[in-house]
Design a protein around this motif. Structure first.
Motif, PDB file in Angstrom:
ATOM      1  N   GLN A  70       0.842  -1.230   0.066  1.00 16.56           N
ATOM      2  CA  GLN A  70       0.076   0.074  -0.064  1.00 16.56           C
ATOM      3  C   GLN A  70       0.925   1.307   0.162  1.00 16.56           C
ATOM      4  O   GLN A  70       0.688   2.139  -0.660  1.00 16.56           O
ATOM      5  N   ARG A  71       2.003   1.275   0.808  1.00 17.96           N
ATOM      6  CA  ARG A  71       2.956   2.309   0.782  1.00 17.96           C
ATOM      7  C   ARG A  71       3.561   2.529  -0.316  1.00 17.96           C
ATOM      8  O   ARG A  71       3.730   3.674  -0.966  1.00 17.96           O
ATOM      9  N   ARG A  72       3.886   1.317  -1.142  1.00 20.25           N
ATOM     10  CA  ARG A  72       4.438   1.568  -2.426  1.00 20.25           C
ATOM     11  C   ARG A  72       3.579   2.271  -3.471  1.00 20.25           C
ATOM     12  O   ARG A  72       4.142   3.030  -4.384  1.00 20.25           O
ATOM     13  N   ARG A  73       2.398   1.795  -3.484  1.00 20.69           N
ATOM     14  CA  ARG A  73       1.367   2.264  -4.440  1.00 20.69           C
ATOM     15  C   ARG A  73       1.224   3.835  -4.235  1.00 20.69           C
ATOM     16  O   ARG A  73       1.102   4.810  -5.119  1.00 20.69           O
ATOM     17  N   HIS A 105       1.862   6.733  -6.690  1.00 24.64           N
ATOM     18  CA  HIS A 105       0.825   7.940  -7.165  1.00 24.64           C
ATOM     19  C   HIS A 105       1.228   9.383  -6.737  1.00 24.64           C
ATOM     20  O   HIS A 105       0.922  10.189  -7.619  1.00 24.64           O
ATOM     21  N   ALA A 106       1.813   9.652  -5.621  1.00 20.45           N
ATOM     22  CA  ALA A 106       2.483  10.787  -5.387  1.00 20.45           C
ATOM     23  C   ALA A 106       3.473  11.365  -6.378  1.00 20.45           C
ATOM     24  O   ALA A 106       3.280  12.612  -6.881  1.00 20.45           O
ATOM     25  N   LEU A 107       3.998  10.416  -6.615  1.00 23.17           N
ATOM     26  CA  LEU A 107       5.223  10.969  -7.679  1.00 23.17           C
ATOM     27  C   LEU A 107       4.489  11.019  -9.058  1.00 23.17           C
ATOM     28  O   LEU A 107       4.950  12.204  -9.736  1.00 23.17           O
ATOM     29  N   ALA A 108       3.650  10.405  -9.264  1.00 15.93           N
ATOM     30  CA  ALA A 108       2.830  10.608 -10.784  1.00 15.93           C
ATOM     31  C   ALA A 108       2.131  11.926 -10.475  1.00 15.93           C
ATOM     32  O   ALA A 108       1.948  12.760 -11.653  1.00 15.93           O
ATOM     33  N   GLN A 109       1.692  12.212  -9.593  1.00 17.59           N
ATOM     34  CA  GLN A 109       0.836  13.512  -9.122  1.00 17.59           C
ATOM     35  C   GLN A 109       1.926  14.799  -9.671  1.00 17.59           C
ATOM     36  O   GLN A 109       1.402  15.750  -9.968  1.00 17.59           O
ATOM     37  N   ARG A 110       2.999  14.619  -8.925  1.00 15.26           N
ATOM     38  CA  ARG A 110       4.148  15.782  -8.899  1.00 15.26           C
ATOM     39  C   ARG A 110       4.446  15.994 -10.679  1.00 15.26           C
ATOM     40  O   ARG A 110       4.849  17.125 -10.681  1.00 15.26           O
ATOM     41  N   SER A 111       4.727  14.783 -11.159  1.00 19.37           N
ATOM     42  CA  SER A 111       5.194  14.972 -12.450  1.00 19.37           C
ATOM     43  C   SER A 111       4.182  15.508 -13.439  1.00 19.37           C
ATOM     44  O   SER A 111       4.429  15.942 -14.531  1.00 19.37           O
ATOM     45  N   ALA A 112       2.813  15.315 -13.023  1.00 22.78           N
ATOM     46  CA  ALA A 112       1.710  15.535 -14.087  1.00 22.78           C
ATOM     47  C   ALA A 112       1.553  16.967 -14.117  1.00 22.78           C
ATOM     48  O   ALA A 112       2.000  17.944 -13.338  1.00 22.78           O
TER      49      ALA A 112
END
Length: 80
Positions: A66-69, A73-80
């Motif tokens: 769960q922490r990995r997901r 998700h947080a990294l994908a949000q930052r790069s979007a």
């Protein structure tokens, strides 16, 4: 007067929080998820450290995933 002996080591919630370095919210969440807890006749809760450790070991793989997901998700949000 009779004294009831309890198996050791039983910890108060505050002691459990200090042992794991977590908040009361975290421990309450663990209880909702099935963390073993013993209720005294007066309604207070006590925790057997060995039982909690065993429970946590069964929770760790799911928690890591769960922490990995969440991290992905947080990294994908930052790069979007």
């Amino acid at each position: 007067m009779s004294v009831t002996t309890l198996p050791l080591p039983l910890l108060k919630q505050r002691e459990l929080q200090e042992y794991f370095g977590v908040s009361d919210w975290t421990v309450n969440g663990w209880i909702r998820k099935g963390c073993p807890v013993q209720y005294l006749p007066n309604g207070h809760r006590r925790f057997d450290l060995a039982d909690v450790r065993t429970w946590m070991a069964t929770q760790a793989p799911a928690g890591r995933e769960q922490r990995r997901r969440q991290s992905e998700h947080a990294l994908a949000q930052r790069s979007a």
